[in-house]
Design a protein around this motif. Structure first.
Motif, PDB file in Angstrom:
ATOM      1  N   LYS A  49       0.810  -1.218   0.000  1.00  0.00           N
ATOM      2  CA  LYS A  49       0.000   0.000   0.000  1.00  0.00           C
ATOM      3  C   LYS A  49       0.843   1.268   0.000  1.00  0.00           C
ATOM      4  O   LYS A  49       0.323   2.357  -0.235  1.00  0.00           O
ATOM      5  CB  LYS A  49      -0.881   0.049   1.260  1.00  0.00           C
ATOM      6  N   SER A 137      -8.024  -1.075   3.633  1.00  0.00           N
ATOM      7  CA  SER A 137      -8.668  -0.987   2.333  1.00  0.00           C
ATOM      8  C   SER A 137      -7.621  -1.259   1.246  1.00  0.00           C
ATOM      9  O   SER A 137      -6.458  -0.881   1.388  1.00  0.00           O
ATOM     10  CB  SER A 137      -9.300   0.389   2.156  1.00  0.00           C
ATOM     11  N   ASN A 139      -6.272  -0.250  -1.478  1.00  0.00           N
ATOM     12  CA  ASN A 139      -5.882   0.802  -2.418  1.00  0.00           C
ATOM     13  C   ASN A 139      -4.495   1.314  -2.022  1.00  0.00           C
ATOM     14  O   ASN A 139      -4.108   1.185  -0.865  1.00  0.00           O
ATOM     15  CB  ASN A 139      -6.881   1.969  -2.327  1.00  0.00           C
ATOM     16  N   SER A 145     -10.750   4.475  -1.889  1.00  0.00           N
ATOM     17  CA  SER A 145     -10.967   3.077  -1.515  1.00  0.00           C
ATOM     18  C   SER A 145     -11.719   2.323  -2.617  1.00  0.00           C
ATOM     19  O   SER A 145     -12.553   2.901  -3.309  1.00  0.00           O
ATOM     20  CB  SER A 145     -11.765   2.995  -0.213  1.00  0.00           C
ATOM     21  N   GLU A 174     -16.114   2.914   4.586  1.00  0.00           N
ATOM     22  CA  GLU A 174     -15.482   2.059   5.577  1.00  0.00           C
ATOM     23  C   GLU A 174     -16.284   2.019   6.880  1.00  0.00           C
ATOM     24  O   GLU A 174     -17.159   2.847   7.120  1.00  0.00           O
ATOM     25  CB  GLU A 174     -14.070   2.561   5.888  1.00  0.00           C
ATOM     26  N   HIS A 228      -6.475  12.102   2.230  1.00  0.00           N
ATOM     27  CA  HIS A 228      -6.759  10.675   2.223  1.00  0.00           C
ATOM     28  C   HIS A 228      -7.871  10.483   1.209  1.00  0.00           C
ATOM     29  O   HIS A 228      -8.574  11.424   0.893  1.00  0.00           O
ATOM     30  CB  HIS A 228      -7.249  10.308   3.627  1.00  0.00           C
ATOM     31  N   TYR A 229      -8.059   9.266   0.741  1.00  0.00           N
ATOM     32  CA  TYR A 229      -9.155   8.989  -0.198  1.00  0.00           C
ATOM     33  C   TYR A 229      -9.105   9.952  -1.384  1.00  0.00           C
ATOM     34  O   TYR A 229     -10.132  10.412  -1.868  1.00  0.00           O
ATOM     35  CB  TYR A 229     -10.529   9.141   0.481  1.00  0.00           C
TER      36      TYR A 229
HETATM   37 MG    MG Z   1      -8.172   3.122   3.789  1.00  0.00          MG
END
Ligand code: MG
Ligand code: TXA
Length: 321
Positions: A49, A137, A139, A145, A174, A228-229
């Motif tokens: 990751k 997750s 990704n 995600s 999530e 993030h994301y």
């Molecule tokens: Mg995550």
């Protein structure tokens, strides 16, 4: 489940026993799973990751008995688990002294994050292994995600040994992460079960950990890294009228637009959560294709699952890493 599913589950179990990684479907998002009790497998997850190693992983368990062999359960923790597992709730609890889960998976903390996922394929896999699966997750760190197997293939394809395709994730954001220490109950990450539902379940208010920067020693919340994301395109929030040179992620009634997807025309937050990451993926690809640099997003209500959706969107919009 079909004969093919069972065949794949037994193949996946062999791969995991061997210390390698398998992408697994859950009702929230796809996870990148390895044997939680194997330090090298856990290290491989961080490496695949590109994840900062201080950010701990959730251990996915088959049932409450397995969970109790890993963590200290207070009555309060047990009542939440009994009411809401399997499902999109992660409990952060004190680690048991003889807990076999890799210290690396818990980033050296004396707590452990546990979740019983609902997807039958992954539950069957954990049962057949008889040990917990560490799974963030699936990704690359910081990116959107995955909610279908193709997202995993595109983001991590070469780094997983097998992808178990369980179809689209029906919740799509999530799990909610709740930390219980003594009498304190704190929502570390809003997620697939709303704060209102959690509060109803325990009959008292739950405080929300405000977003703060990690100090690098003991991370308290997921995605505490502000960004993030995140898609490649820039994300602009609370937009009523998008510009022509933007893609548009709409919610409810919205103006006509050439590059628009609607999270939920009927303003249903459950439908919006299920569509969120998938539509961000699609719009991000569209931006690349059309040489567009921004995604404008409609305002999303702040109640129920709107909490989790707004949290993910804020982080997708943040530029600071
Ligand atoms: Mg995550
Ligand atoms: O729905 C989900 O939770 C998905 C599926 C695959 O189960 N998993 C997921 O994992 O979102 P991940 O790694 O992307 O996010 C888990 C978060 C981490 O960011 C971490 O901060 C938090 O859980 N966490 C794990 N252990 C913790 C601990 N001991 N204390 C506080 N937070 C913890």
């Amino acid at each position: 489940m079909s004969a093919l599913d069972w065949q794949n589950i037994s193949k996946a179990a062999d791969i995991i026993r061997n210390g390698q990684l398998v992408a697994v479907p859950t009702e929230t998002v796809y996870g990148l799973a390895g044997d939680a009790t194997n330090d090298r497998a856990v290290a491989k997850i961080f490496e695949a990751k590109g994840r900062p190693s201080f950010n701990p992983l959730i251990s996915h368990i088959a049932d409450l008995d397995m969970a109790k062999s890993l963590a200290e359960f207070s009555d309060l923790a047990e009542s939440l688990a009994t009411a809401l597992w399997p499902g999109p709730l992660t409990l952060v609890l004190p680690r048991r002294q003889n807990c076999p889960v890799s210290k690396l998976a818990c980033a050296g903390l004396d707590t452990i994050a546990l979740r019983q996922p609902k997807h039958p394929i992954t539950l069957a896999l954990i049962k057949s292994l008889g040990r917990p699966l560490a799974a963030p997750s699936a990704n690359p760190s910081g990116q959107i995600s995955p909610t279908i197997a193709d997202h995993v293939r595109a983001g991590l394809g070469s780094k997983v040994d097998l992808i178990l395709d369980g179809g689209p994730c029906n919740i799509g954001v999530e799990s909610a992460i709740v930390k219980i220490s003594g009498n304190d109950v704190v929502l570390l990450r809003p997620g697939g079960i709303s704060r209102e539902e959690l509060q109803k379940c325990i009959g008292r208010p739950i405080s929300l950990l405000e977003h703060s920067q990690p100090d690098g020693t003991a991370i308290e919340a997921p995605g505490m890294l502000t960004s993030h994301y995140a898609p490649n395109a820039k994300v602009r929030l609370d937009v009523i009228t998008p510009q022509e040179d933007e893609a548009f992620l709409a919610f409810g009634d919205s103006p006509l637009h050439d590059h628009k997807l609607n999270l939920s025309p009927s303003r249903d937050l459950t439908e919006a959560a299920a569509n969120l990451f998938s539509m961000l993926h699609t719009l991000d690809n569209l931006c690349k294709e059309k040489n567009i640099h921004k995604i404008a997003v409609s305002p999303i209500p702040k109640n129920g699952l709107g909490d989790a959706i707004n949290d993910r969107l804020r982080r997708a919009a943040a530029t600071e890493k």
